[in-house]
Motif scaffolding. Structure first.
Motif, mmCIF file in Angstrom:
data_model
loop_
_atom_site.group_PDB
_atom_site.id
_atom_site.type_symbol
_atom_site.label_atom_id
_atom_site.label_comp_id
_atom_site.label_asym_id
_atom_site.label_seq_id
_atom_site.Cartn_x
_atom_site.Cartn_y
_atom_site.Cartn_z
ATOM 1 N N THR A 159 126.609 25.467 -9.698
ATOM 2 C CA THR A 159 125.457 26.091 -9.512
ATOM 3 C C THR A 159 125.257 26.645 -10.840
ATOM 4 O OG1 THR A 159 126.448 26.892 -7.358
ATOM 5 C CG2 THR A 159 124.785 28.529 -8.552
ATOM 6 N N ASP B 206 121.502 28.405 -12.738
ATOM 7 C CA ASP B 206 120.054 29.007 -12.592
ATOM 8 C C ASP B 206 119.587 29.145 -11.254
ATOM 9 O OD1 ASP B 206 119.940 28.822 -15.553
ATOM 10 O OD2 ASP B 206 118.883 26.870 -15.455
ATOM 11 N N GLY B 207 120.777 29.640 -10.625
ATOM 12 C CA GLY B 207 120.443 29.796 -9.189
ATOM 13 C C GLY B 207 120.317 28.631 -8.064
ATOM 14 N N ARG B 208 120.620 27.641 -8.818
ATOM 15 C CA ARG B 208 120.237 26.456 -7.776
ATOM 16 C C ARG B 208 121.831 25.632 -7.795
ATOM 17 N NH1 ARG B 208 115.295 24.069 -6.806
ATOM 18 N NH2 ARG B 208 116.563 22.270 -6.397
ATOM 19 N N THR B 209 121.946 25.076 -6.616
ATOM 20 C CA THR B 209 123.428 24.541 -6.341
ATOM 21 C C THR B 209 123.138 22.868 -6.446
ATOM 22 O OG1 THR B 209 124.233 26.226 -5.139
ATOM 23 C CG2 THR B 209 125.225 23.998 -4.919
#
Length: 71
Positions: free
Chosen positions: A65, A67-70
């Motif tokens: 994970t 920058d808020g992305r998985t």
């Protein structure tokens, strides 16, 4: 599912097959999977070193994970 139905399949996929087991039980599962894999393709998702060690090939899949992305 009936076991005889599984035996006719060329590929078997087991997800989280090690849930709730460890030690000697995991080793027995690994040995049984190896027996089954002698005559068909077996894909197994596991967190158990005992089970993974008995496989012919292992793949590491990792979740990251940033920058808020998985990914």
């Amino acid at each position: 599912m009936v076991i005889s139905h599984l035996l006719s399949q060329q590929t078997l996929i087991f997800d989280e097959i090690d849930t709730g087991v460890s030690g000697k039980a995991a080793q027995k599962i690994g040995r049984k999977l190896r027996e089954v894999a002698a005559s068909r393709q077996v894909l197994c998702v596991t967190h158990s070193a005992q089970i993974a060690a008995l496989g012919e090939a292992q793949f590491l899949i990792r979740k990251e994970t940033s920058d808020g992305r998985t990914r």
